[in-house]
Design a protein around this motif. Structure first.
Motif, PDB file in Angstrom:
ATOM      1  N   ARG A 252     -24.989  -8.713 -45.006  1.00 41.05           N
ATOM      2  CA  ARG A 252     -26.157  -7.844 -44.906  1.00 41.05           C
ATOM      3  C   ARG A 252     -26.011  -6.687 -45.869  1.00 41.05           C
ATOM      4  O   ARG A 252     -24.929  -6.129 -46.013  1.00 41.05           O
ATOM      5  CB  ARG A 252     -26.243  -7.241 -43.495  1.00 41.05           C
ATOM      6  CG  ARG A 252     -26.599  -8.216 -42.427  1.00 41.05           C
ATOM      7  CD  ARG A 252     -26.857  -7.460 -41.121  1.00 41.05           C
ATOM      8  NE  ARG A 252     -27.039  -8.394 -40.029  1.00 41.05           N
ATOM      9  CZ  ARG A 252     -28.173  -9.026 -39.769  1.00 41.05           C
ATOM     10  NH1 ARG A 252     -29.232  -8.803 -40.532  1.00 41.05           N
ATOM     11  NH2 ARG A 252     -28.266  -9.863 -38.761  1.00 41.05           N
TER      12      ARG A 252
ATOM     13  N   GLU B 166     -27.316  -3.766 -45.329  1.00 39.62           N
ATOM     14  CA  GLU B 166     -27.030  -2.682 -44.379  1.00 39.62           C
ATOM     15  C   GLU B 166     -26.527  -3.304 -43.086  1.00 39.62           C
ATOM     16  O   GLU B 166     -27.277  -4.067 -42.458  1.00 39.62           O
ATOM     17  CB  GLU B 166     -28.338  -1.923 -44.051  1.00 39.62           C
ATOM     18  CG  GLU B 166     -28.967  -1.216 -45.220  1.00 39.62           C
ATOM     19  CD  GLU B 166     -28.258   0.092 -45.518  1.00 39.62           C
ATOM     20  OE1 GLU B 166     -27.694   0.692 -44.558  1.00 39.62           O
ATOM     21  OE2 GLU B 166     -28.244   0.516 -46.685  1.00 39.62           O
TER      22      GLU B 166
ATOM     23  N   HIS C 231     -22.159  -7.222 -39.821  1.00 42.99           N
ATOM     24  CA  HIS C 231     -22.164  -7.111 -41.287  1.00 42.99           C
ATOM     25  C   HIS C 231     -22.752  -8.351 -41.933  1.00 42.99           C
ATOM     26  O   HIS C 231     -23.064  -8.365 -43.104  1.00 42.99           O
ATOM     27  CB  HIS C 231     -20.736  -6.918 -41.807  1.00 42.99           C
ATOM     28  CG  HIS C 231     -20.109  -5.642 -41.351  1.00 42.99           C
ATOM     29  ND1 HIS C 231     -20.211  -4.480 -42.068  1.00 42.99           N
ATOM     30  CD2 HIS C 231     -19.406  -5.350 -40.225  1.00 42.99           C
ATOM     31  CE1 HIS C 231     -19.568  -3.521 -41.411  1.00 42.99           C
ATOM     32  NE2 HIS C 231     -19.078  -4.019 -40.295  1.00 42.99           N
TER      33      HIS C 231
END
Lengths: 655, 655
Positions: free
Chosen positions: B408, B410, B491
């Motif tokens: 990801r 973010e 994540h």
């Protein structure tokens, strides 16, 4: 047997090679996430492409070159056809079951395994060195541990003799051997049930009423034979001609082993070449291949216990009678030419003649193309003269005229025993069986006809074998049939063609070809390379932009399109990995050429072209590079030619 | 339905066409000399070549153009996989048996046949004209004779309503209909047993101990799904991507009919395109095909009882939401482009959307490419958005991670119910079933986890459904498993890709393509012509020497070799037949071009080149002719272009 080495003289480490082939998805065990099924493999992208290229070349080399009639017949096959061909009765291996554990052993493999372990134990007990035949070991599914027990000299001799003939025993013989030498389940020591025949065809049922048993074909040949008459018509009655077929076949192996070499579903390419049995089976194009030299291992040499091949031209092999006839010889030479185009190492290729007891009784001669691999010598192509057997059995069974009829230049008179049926009584008597009975009468030999004519005269009736009607015998009286000696003027010559059958196991060729192309670059970690000839390589060109900067993309895209239009398959690797790593990955895929796109390329549209095997590079314009690639991929030029023509690039090989 | 006509406006006489296709060995009933087996056909040389050319074009158009990952998976498939996919339970038709005669009927076909015959009899009794739907008649295996018996108006309405929904009834419903309308064996009038489900897969047994039931695959898709994770790795984790596969599949049809359209063994080409379900399933190359116009028959129109197609661009179809998403739309347009390259008549092509009750419950949308033939509209290609169904069921069953994981940008915080197993107790408790139980726990929804956590708290134990372990339920206590709400920093985004599946029935395309290419030259006897596009034609050029004089042979041989080198397949006909007859034969084979070798050719190496469709000829030098052929075969020029360039030959067409 000596350890098998690569072209570069390195030892083939099969575990490494195999890991690489699976990592690169050349092939992979089928249904692996469900635990897998032994003997079933899937081909991934590079494997698939390699197989497609082999098939493409096969089609060009055989089918197109000789105007063969390609057919595609069904895999599902009704039982009746495979009864006629002999597969229902004879296409079987012998297996023994352990009644306690339920384990199943292929009887000949078990005997081999146990006796070899005992011989090894004997050597250990005698304190002698044990030489392990690695190729043989590799083929084994399960390793039986040897115990150091000394055997009588007499027993050693018996074991060795048994092992030498292990391929020739039938079930009852294997049963005797198992009893005599007290062979048991090697793991548990339990007794086994006597060997029973296990038919290797996958059985199924066609249609909803389950009254039509069928099998998956064990070879593509039967479909071709059944269409013989239609193909002869298609060929406008012209002889000789060949049919050809490419497709999957199936064998329900008892215990598949040796990876891709013994599997349950496999691709075959088969040719059935039909030739007039009269006139010595000459071949019109024999002249073109007569000087081809090849390594023969003939029957006599094998009988003497040797495996020493003899190299000679195919014309000499035919002249001396070692290879039975020109047509058979023609195909043997053509097979070798095909295999060499694929990149098979000529020093690891031999043609082995079948022993008399290996061949079917009807075969006139049979040679296998065998390739040396880390599994030992592997039979990859068979080339048999099957005489008129196949067409004859189907003709006799169905009454279909699977024959060639051609006008005679000079009519001849023939004295012969003729069987004539009485139209009025015969039909009503046999109804739907009439055709079968008539075909059986038609198939009677002249001798039998003479004898039956006497019986009919004496007894007023005769009995004739007709498989599939009543109890297999049919009674006929004078009211149904007449048998007389008559003279006939014969304007037409009728004959059943003989069949020369080159039969290719594509999966075995695929594997052998990979082993023959394999070597590795020495270094901290060995890096595998597959040196496929460009024509066969799954992907021809790797395009490597210096980095994944957007600047390189238009140029890269342009190259791909340009190459695709030239018929050259390419792949881009714009991952972040170093150029060296990216090339290493593609060495493993056997990609023969690489184009690097760098900043210079953006300026002047020049590129470097890299050769996989030498890692040398040249630098030239886009046009020159595309033209060079086309020439190499189509086999018109080699890398050596290109290197002489185009300026070498001596920039560092970027690691 | 109107009678189907050729491009030239002639009525398609299927009996004539079919006789021609069999005579020229495009296809032929398999095992014909043994009486044949319905639903099994062999392809002869021109058929085989046509199929190879279709496949070749398919590979270029789809696989190479979009770097798809081609795989070749086994046809033999263990039962477990097809249980997971739902085929063992649901891939079935309903059949009724006549207990007296043993005859078997496909229940829906039987109801249809009998009710239609009664409706026809009713019309006859009312003295009204009976309009026969020829396409529908042609599909029938057996024609039930109608009796002129008048029915109540109410009954007529009921019958018509039943027929309109005939594809939607399950077994119990068919049983009720059969009882209610007293439907019997049409031949004998005998009563039938109630419908039973008949699974359409061919069953067999893998290995010697017959404890591994298996089937022949009914589609190529499952093998592709099972290899998803390996293919994703091969593609260096890059999404979206597609796998593709070409191979035979099998369906044990209860009563095969309609010749090549409903057979038991058939060639498929399937693509599984994996796409991220988030972001609207956009396609990067949609722009390239957005203006393609096509004829749509959507769900709403069908519901209204109409079959009126609407022509619009694919981009409009996607914008309006009629086609679910861009990726699905992209493939629908690409399918049309492919079919048109093959010579499919665009006026006989439509894309029909599946009705809600036709689609599997998980499918997001599905469109069939249908071709109009003398059998009516035939479904030749399906294009479905199968959502995440296939990967999900196999993941849930095996625990294999058939998912995509990507970092990801973010990280996010996730509150979720987590199930944790106790390593020490869980393994010993479930042993070999551990993986299956763990996979079942893993697949539990958040809602269920919350509920189970409360139960575990209250009762100290819970029960979880685990198919294939014990009685399908497993008890777990606090000592084995913990379920808690926790916060996790995520994540990595993990998702199961959705699958867009374009699936091609090559045999159906083959047949439709032939019908669309067919017409005939009027005359004393109609002479069939197959106007295949050059790229697809089995043989590109017929070489016709004026006679079989030896003088022509060197020139003929030279031409063959020259054309072969240019990659153009040719055939010589030097039979004694007239030139007109020889060309007529090759019109039937769809050979687009002919070269006549005459005495002028011997003098100056000029030849005439004939166009199949117009029968016009040009005369030019060897170089010019080979160049023209190459341009036309590769699609760079048309005959019209060539005619403008090269001088017309106006010598008489020799009959």
């Amino acid at each position: 047997m000596a350890t098998v080495t690569t072209k570069t003289g390195q030892v083939v480490d099969r575990a490494n090679l195999d890991a690489m082939l699976r990592r690169r998805l050349f092939y992979t065990p089928a249904f692996e996430i469900y635990g897998g099924v032994s003997g079933l493999y899937d081909y991934g992208p590079p494997g698939c492409s390699l197989v497609n290229n082999i098939i493409d070349l096969w089609r060009k080399h055989f089918v197109l070159e000789e105007d063969m009639l390609e057919v595609d017949c069904t895999m599902l096959t009704p039982e009746e056809i495979l009864k006629t061909s002999g597969h229902v009765e004879k296409f079987a291996d012998w297996m023994c079951k352990d009644p306690k554990t339920g384990e199943i052993f292929r009887a000949d493999h078990l005997v081999e395994e146990v006796l070899e372990a005992r011989l090894k134990g004997d050597l250990e007990a005698r304190g002698q060195e044990v030489v392990v035949d690695e190729a043989k070991e590799a083929k084994k599914k399960r390793k039986t541990k040897s115990k150091a027990v000394k055997l009588d000299d007499e027993v050693v001799k018996e074991y060795e003799e048994t092992l030498a003939q292990i391929d020739n025993f039938d079930g009852p013989e294997l049963e005797k051997i198992i009893a005599k030498y007290d062979i048991r389940n090697p793991t548990t020591g339990g007794n086994l049930l006597p060997p029973v025949a296990f038919n290797l065809m996958f059985q199924t049922s066609i249609g909803p009423s389950s009254n039509m048993p069928g099998y998956l074909r064990p070879e593509t040949a039967q479909g071709q034979f059944l269409n013989f008459h239609k193909l002869l018509n298609f060929n406008q009655q012209s002889m000789p001609f060949a049919s050809a077929s490419i497709g999957k076949s199936f064998r329900n192996e008892i215990s598949p082993r040796s990876s891709l070499l013994r599997v349950r579903e496999f691709l075959m390419a088969e040719i059935e070449h039909y030739v007039d049995p009269e006139g010595g089976k000459k071949h019109a194009r024999f002249e073109e291949i007569k000087d081809v030299e090849m390594a023969f291992l003939n029957r006599d040499v094998q009988l003497s216990g040797s495996t020493q091949t003899e190299t000679m031209t195919i014309s000499k092999a035919v002249e001396t009678g070692m290879v039975d006839n020109e047509t058979l010889g023609y195909f043997i030479a053509r097979i070798q030419q095909f295999l060499l185009k694929l990149g098979i190492d000529p020093t690891k290729l031999r043609f082995r003649q079948h022993m008399a007891n290996e061949m079917a009784h009807y075969a006139a001669d049979c040679w296998d193309a065998e390739m040396l691999t880390s599994y030992g010598w592997v039979e990859c192509v068979g080339c048999a003269d099957r005489s008129a057997y196949d067409l004859t059995v189907h003709k006799n069974k169905t009454g279909a005229q699977l024959v060639v009829r051609e006008p005679r230049a000079e009519p001849i008179k023939v004295e012969e025993w003729q069987v004539e049926t009485n139209q009025k009584t015969f039909g009503p008597r046999f109804k739907k069986d009439g055709k079968t009975v008539a075909a059986a009468l038609d198939a009677l030999s002249q001798e039998l006809r003479e004898k039956l004519s006497l019986d009919l005269e004496k007894e007023g009736k005769i009995e004739v074998d007709v498989e599939g009607v009543g109890a297999g015998k049919v009674e006929l009286d004078k009211n149904l049939v007449t048998i007389e000696k008559r003279t006939r003027v014969d304007h037409v010559r009728e004959f059943t063609p003989n069949v020369i059958e080159p039969s290719f196991g594509i999966g075995r060729i695929f594997y052998s070809m990979i082993e023959h192309s394999y070597w590795y670059r020495e270094g901290d970690e060995a890096r595998g390379v597959l040196s496929f000839p460009p024509i066969i390589a799954p992907i021809k060109v790797l395009i490597v932009p210096l980095s994944n900067l957007a600047d390189f993309r238009p140029l890269t895209q342009h190259l791909i399109t340009r190459l695709r239009r030239a018929g050259i398959s390419s792949r881009v690797d714009d991952s972040g990995a170093s150029i060296g790593k990216r090339y290493a990955r593609n060495d493993e895929l056997g990609t023969p050429f690489g184009i690097t796109v760098d900043f210079q390329s953006i300026k002047d549209k020049s590129f470097t072209l890299r050769d996989r095997d030498t890692t040398k590079q040249v630098r030239a314009s886009e046009d020159e590079i595309v033209q060079a690639l086309k020439a190499m991929v189509e086999g018109d030029e080699t890398w050596e030619d290109i290197r002489k023509r185009l300026p070498e690039f001596t920039g560092q090989e970027l690691e």
